[in-house]
Structure formats: structure tokens, C-alpha cells
Design a protein around this motif. Structure first.
Motif, mmCIF file in Angstrom:
data_model
loop_
_atom_site.group_PDB
_atom_site.id
_atom_site.type_symbol
_atom_site.label_atom_id
_atom_site.label_comp_id
_atom_site.label_asym_id
_atom_site.label_seq_id
_atom_site.Cartn_x
_atom_site.Cartn_y
_atom_site.Cartn_z
ATOM 1 N N ASN A 9 0.984 -1.147 -0.104
ATOM 2 C CA ASN A 9 0.092 -0.004 0.123
ATOM 3 C C ASN A 9 1.244 1.207 0.150
ATOM 4 N N VAL A 10 0.619 1.576 -1.290
ATOM 5 C CA VAL A 10 1.948 3.192 -1.466
ATOM 6 C C VAL A 10 0.645 4.836 -1.716
ATOM 7 N N LEU A 11 -0.413 3.821 -2.265
ATOM 8 C CA LEU A 11 -0.538 5.229 -2.840
ATOM 9 C C LEU A 11 -2.056 5.403 -2.297
ATOM 10 N N PRO A 12 -1.672 6.996 -1.607
ATOM 11 C CA PRO A 12 -3.106 7.981 -1.660
ATOM 12 C C PRO A 12 -4.125 8.081 -2.627
ATOM 13 N N LEU A 13 -4.953 7.743 -2.131
ATOM 14 C CA LEU A 13 -6.476 8.240 -3.184
ATOM 15 C C LEU A 13 -6.293 9.839 -4.242
ATOM 16 N N SER A 14 -5.655 10.633 -3.305
ATOM 17 C CA SER A 14 -5.820 11.699 -4.330
ATOM 18 C C SER A 14 -4.668 11.212 -5.556
ATOM 19 N N SER A 15 -3.939 10.236 -5.435
ATOM 20 C CA SER A 15 -2.344 9.985 -6.580
ATOM 21 C C SER A 15 -3.432 8.451 -7.238
ATOM 22 N N ILE A 16 -4.465 8.184 -7.593
ATOM 23 C CA ILE A 16 -4.909 7.109 -8.269
ATOM 24 C C ILE A 16 -6.141 8.359 -9.007
ATOM 25 N N ALA A 17 -6.823 9.406 -8.338
ATOM 26 C CA ALA A 17 -6.908 9.884 -9.149
ATOM 27 C C ALA A 17 -6.824 10.955 -10.050
ATOM 28 N N GLU A 18 -5.586 10.745 -9.927
ATOM 29 C CA GLU A 18 -4.708 11.441 -11.174
ATOM 30 C C GLU A 18 -4.241 10.740 -12.124
ATOM 31 N N ILE A 19 -4.215 9.404 -11.313
ATOM 32 C CA ILE A 19 -3.988 8.413 -12.876
ATOM 33 C C ILE A 19 -4.925 8.000 -14.222
ATOM 34 N N LEU A 20 -6.542 8.143 -13.005
ATOM 35 C CA LEU A 20 -7.255 7.958 -13.865
ATOM 36 C C LEU A 20 -8.489 9.243 -14.552
ATOM 37 N N SER A 21 -7.333 10.970 -14.009
ATOM 38 C CA SER A 21 -8.048 11.631 -14.312
ATOM 39 C C SER A 21 -9.346 11.498 -13.984
ATOM 40 N N ALA A 22 -10.203 11.238 -12.839
ATOM 41 C CA ALA A 22 -11.152 11.799 -12.325
ATOM 42 C C ALA A 22 -10.742 12.492 -10.686
ATOM 43 N N LYS A 23 -11.830 12.535 -10.301
ATOM 44 C CA LYS A 23 -11.297 14.215 -8.861
ATOM 45 C C LYS A 23 -11.506 12.740 -8.323
ATOM 46 N N PRO A 24 -10.719 13.698 -7.291
ATOM 47 C CA PRO A 24 -9.992 13.110 -6.000
ATOM 48 C C PRO A 24 -11.476 13.272 -4.947
ATOM 49 N N PRO A 37 -10.946 -0.940 -2.057
ATOM 50 C CA PRO A 37 -11.098 -1.696 -1.159
ATOM 51 C C PRO A 37 -11.157 -1.330 0.260
ATOM 52 N N ILE A 38 -10.881 -2.162 1.429
ATOM 53 C CA ILE A 38 -11.491 -1.549 2.634
ATOM 54 C C ILE A 38 -9.968 -1.503 3.073
ATOM 55 N N LYS A 39 -9.677 -0.338 3.741
ATOM 56 C CA LYS A 39 -8.658 0.003 4.119
ATOM 57 C C LYS A 39 -8.389 0.938 5.755
ATOM 58 N N LYS A 40 -7.311 -0.370 6.977
ATOM 59 C CA LYS A 40 -8.310 -0.005 8.257
ATOM 60 C C LYS A 40 -7.697 0.937 8.614
ATOM 61 N N GLU A 41 -5.949 1.051 7.882
ATOM 62 C CA GLU A 41 -4.841 2.187 8.904
ATOM 63 C C GLU A 41 -6.062 3.929 8.865
ATOM 64 N N THR A 42 -5.232 4.992 9.294
ATOM 65 C CA THR A 42 -5.822 6.042 9.184
ATOM 66 C C THR A 42 -5.465 6.699 8.501
ATOM 67 N N LYS A 43 -4.319 6.637 7.432
ATOM 68 C CA LYS A 43 -3.573 6.934 6.393
ATOM 69 C C LYS A 43 -3.783 6.269 5.408
ATOM 70 N N LYS A 44 -4.574 6.000 4.389
ATOM 71 C CA LYS A 44 -5.323 5.028 3.858
ATOM 72 C C LYS A 44 -4.175 4.731 2.714
ATOM 73 N N LEU A 45 -3.411 4.026 2.517
ATOM 74 C CA LEU A 45 -2.500 4.045 1.110
ATOM 75 C C LEU A 45 -3.354 3.164 0.302
ATOM 76 N N TYR A 46 -3.328 3.048 -1.143
ATOM 77 C CA TYR A 46 -3.835 1.946 -1.577
ATOM 78 C C TYR A 46 -2.718 1.137 -2.275
ATOM 79 N N SER A 47 -2.828 -0.349 -2.379
ATOM 80 C CA SER A 47 -1.433 -0.843 -3.628
ATOM 81 C C SER A 47 -2.152 -0.631 -5.326
ATOM 82 N N ILE A 48 -0.969 -0.908 -6.307
ATOM 83 C CA ILE A 48 -1.415 -1.086 -7.231
ATOM 84 C C ILE A 48 -2.278 -2.155 -7.920
ATOM 85 N N ASN A 49 -2.663 -3.069 -7.134
ATOM 86 C CA ASN A 49 -3.675 -4.138 -7.289
ATOM 87 C C ASN A 49 -5.045 -3.235 -7.148
#
Length: 112
Positions: A9-24, A37-49
Motif C-alpha cells: 500500500n503506497v498510493l493515496p487516493l489523490s494520486s489514484i485520482a490523477e492516474i484515472l483523470s478523476a476528481k479526488p 478495497p477496505i483500508k483500516k489504517e488512518t492514512k489510507k494507502l492503496y496498492s497497485i493491484n
């Protein structure tokens, strides 16, 4: 040189939004509706998968105009009826199809 770990888990939602050309905010809305995907950490990071899954959710909502309940049903069917390898292959095929779409074909969704 270390190999990439697509499960880390390395990517924040804002970076994924940029990759997808979507709004955060759109991705945050997907998260609030339980579509990501459910993330339990306070700082929610997502994997490449996770990005593949998030991209699929965004595709269903924006290009196919499927509402949140429909997307939940589709995701549940994928999870319950496909093994991990088949699901990954399916998401790879979806990714190829999504790349063929133009920016006008997939518009950012502000409400589902």
C-alpha cells in the motif's frame, strides 16, 4: 534492484485520482459508498493491484452509468465466483478496454 511489490500500500487516493483523470472527491465518494478495497489504517494507502479495482469501479460508474448498488453487486459476483487469477486476468482485460476509451467517453462522476 528490488522487484516491485504490487500488494504494498503506497498510493493515496489523490494520486489514484490523477492516474484515472478523476476528481479526488469522486473516489472519496466511492470509498464512502463501500466500493473501494477496505483500508483500516488512518492514512489510507492503496496498492497497485487496488488501482485496477478502483479503475474498474470508476469505469462502471462513469462509462457504464451503473449506480452504487449495481457496482456492489458486480464486485460481489467477481469476488465470489472467480478465483484470484481469473479475476486479475479479467481486470487486465478491462484495463485494455478502458485504454481504448477517449476522455470524452469516461466523464467524472459527481454523484452515484
Amino acid at each position: 534492484m528490488a522487484l516491485l511489490n504490487n500488494e504494498k500500500n503506497v498510493l493515496p487516493l489523490s494520486s489514484i485520482a490523477e492516474i484515472l483523470s478523476a476528481k479526488p472527491r469522486t473516489l472519496k465518494m466511492y470509498e464512502e459508498k463501500g466500493l473501494l478495497p477496505i483500508k483500516k489504517e488512518t492514512k489510507k494507502l492503496y496498492s497497485i493491484n487496488d488501482v485496477k479495482s478502483i479503475a474498474y469501479v470508476h469505469y462502471l460508474a462513469s462509462a457504464k452509468k451503473i449506480n452504487a448498488n449495481g457496482i456492489k453487486y458486480i464486485l460481489e459476483m467477481l469476488k465470489n465466483n472467480m478465483d484470484e487469477k481469473t479475476r486479475d486476468d479479467f481486470l487486465d482485460l478491462v484495463e485494455i478496454e478502458m485504454e481504448k476509451l477517449s476522455a470524452t467517453d469516461v466523464k467524472d462522476v459527481t454523484e452515484i
